[in-house]
Design an enzyme around this catalytic site. Structure first.
Site, short mmCIF file in Angstrom:
data_model
loop_
_atom_site.label_atom_id
_atom_site.label_comp_id
_atom_site.label_asym_id
_atom_site.label_seq_id
_atom_site.Cartn_x
_atom_site.Cartn_y
_atom_site.Cartn_z
N HIS A 59 1.34 -1.50 -0.12
CA HIS A 59 -0.36 0.10 0.07
C HIS A 59 0.92 1.28 0.40
O HIS A 59 2.16 1.19 0.39
CB HIS A 59 -1.13 -0.06 1.60
CG HIS A 59 -0.14 -0.22 2.48
ND1 HIS A 59 0.81 0.41 3.40
CD2 HIS A 59 -0.60 -1.33 3.36
CE1 HIS A 59 0.93 0.11 3.91
NE2 HIS A 59 0.60 -0.73 4.90
P1 TYD Z 1 -2.42 -3.42 7.64
O1 TYD Z 1 -2.43 -2.15 7.59
O2 TYD Z 1 -2.99 -3.97 6.47
O3 TYD Z 1 -1.08 -3.53 7.62
P2 TYD Z 1 -0.17 -4.36 7.39
O4 TYD Z 1 1.74 -2.81 7.04
O5 TYD Z 1 0.45 -5.08 7.63
O6 TYD Z 1 -0.34 -3.77 5.90
O7 TYD Z 1 -3.09 -3.59 9.34
C1 TYD Z 1 -3.48 -4.78 9.72
C2 TYD Z 1 -4.40 -4.52 10.98
O8 TYD Z 1 -4.07 -3.29 11.78
C3 TYD Z 1 -5.63 -3.86 9.93
O9 TYD Z 1 -6.67 -4.38 10.87
C4 TYD Z 1 -5.22 -2.48 9.94
C5 TYD Z 1 -4.62 -2.35 12.20
N1 TYD Z 1 -3.63 -1.76 12.18
C6 TYD Z 1 -3.87 -0.63 13.45
O10 TYD Z 1 -5.47 -0.11 14.17
N2 TYD Z 1 -2.91 0.96 14.10
C7 TYD Z 1 -2.01 0.82 12.68
O11 TYD Z 1 -1.48 2.10 13.34
C8 TYD Z 1 -1.80 -0.12 11.85
C9 TYD Z 1 -0.39 -0.17 11.31
C10 TYD Z 1 -2.27 -1.11 11.47
#
Ligand code: TYD
Length: 133
Positions: free
Chosen positions: A49
């Site tokens: 992303h």
């Molecule tokens: P996600 O964005 O999929 O992680 P990655 O960085 O690996 O792409 O996030 C996973 C889950 O965690 C999603 O439900 C959102 C949550 N999340 C938070 O609540 N706070 C945060 O700071 C982050 C980075 C993710």
């Protein structure tokens, strides 16, 4: 491409090591949030992303992983393999973390509070949006 590899200074003595991240010393932004990624299953990639507003500092504080960084026109790959190596990522870079070693612990410092609306999770949408800048 707006990323930087930072050498995080070891503070060590006979007891062992300590590494600090501090605004304007070795972190170029105000740290508003931290999160850490661990227990990543074999073969899994995370991220995939771009963030419209967030800057990040990534540190593999244990183990290692790779980070693919893409600015919409080119791609570069950085290996995070030491707790003294920091990867600064500016806003609006597409990133993907993969090749996590067993027991990898990836610490992420962020310049923003979490806001799902600043995420671009579709690569084609990202390329369109970044090319307008
Ligand atoms: P996600 O964005 O999929 O992680 P990655 O960085 O690996 O792409 O996030 C996973 C889950 O965690 C999603 O439900 C959102 C949550 N999340 C938070 O609540 N706070 C945060 O700071 C982050 C980075 C993710």
């Amino acid at each position: 491409m707006n990323y930087k590899i930072l050498d995080m200074k070891f503070h060590g003595d006979a007891r062992g090591h300590l590494i600090s991240a501090q605004k304007d010393v070795n972190c170029p932004f105000d740290i508003k949030r931290i999160f850490y990624i661990f227990d990543t299953k074999p073969g899994v990639a995370r991220g995939a992303h771009a963030n419209r507003n967030s800057e990040f500092l990534l540190i593999a504080i244990n183990g290692s992983c790779k980070v693919k960084i893409d600015d919409g026109t080119k791609t570069e790959i950085v290996s995070l393999d030491s707790p003294s190596k920091g990867l600064y990522l500016d806003k609006m870079l597409w990133k993907e973390m993969y090749n996590f070693s067993y027991n990898a612990m990836l610490l992420v410092l962020a310049s923003t509070l979490y806001d799902e609306t600043e995420y671009i999770r579709n690569y084609n949408d990202y390329v369109k949006e970044v090319s307008k800048k």
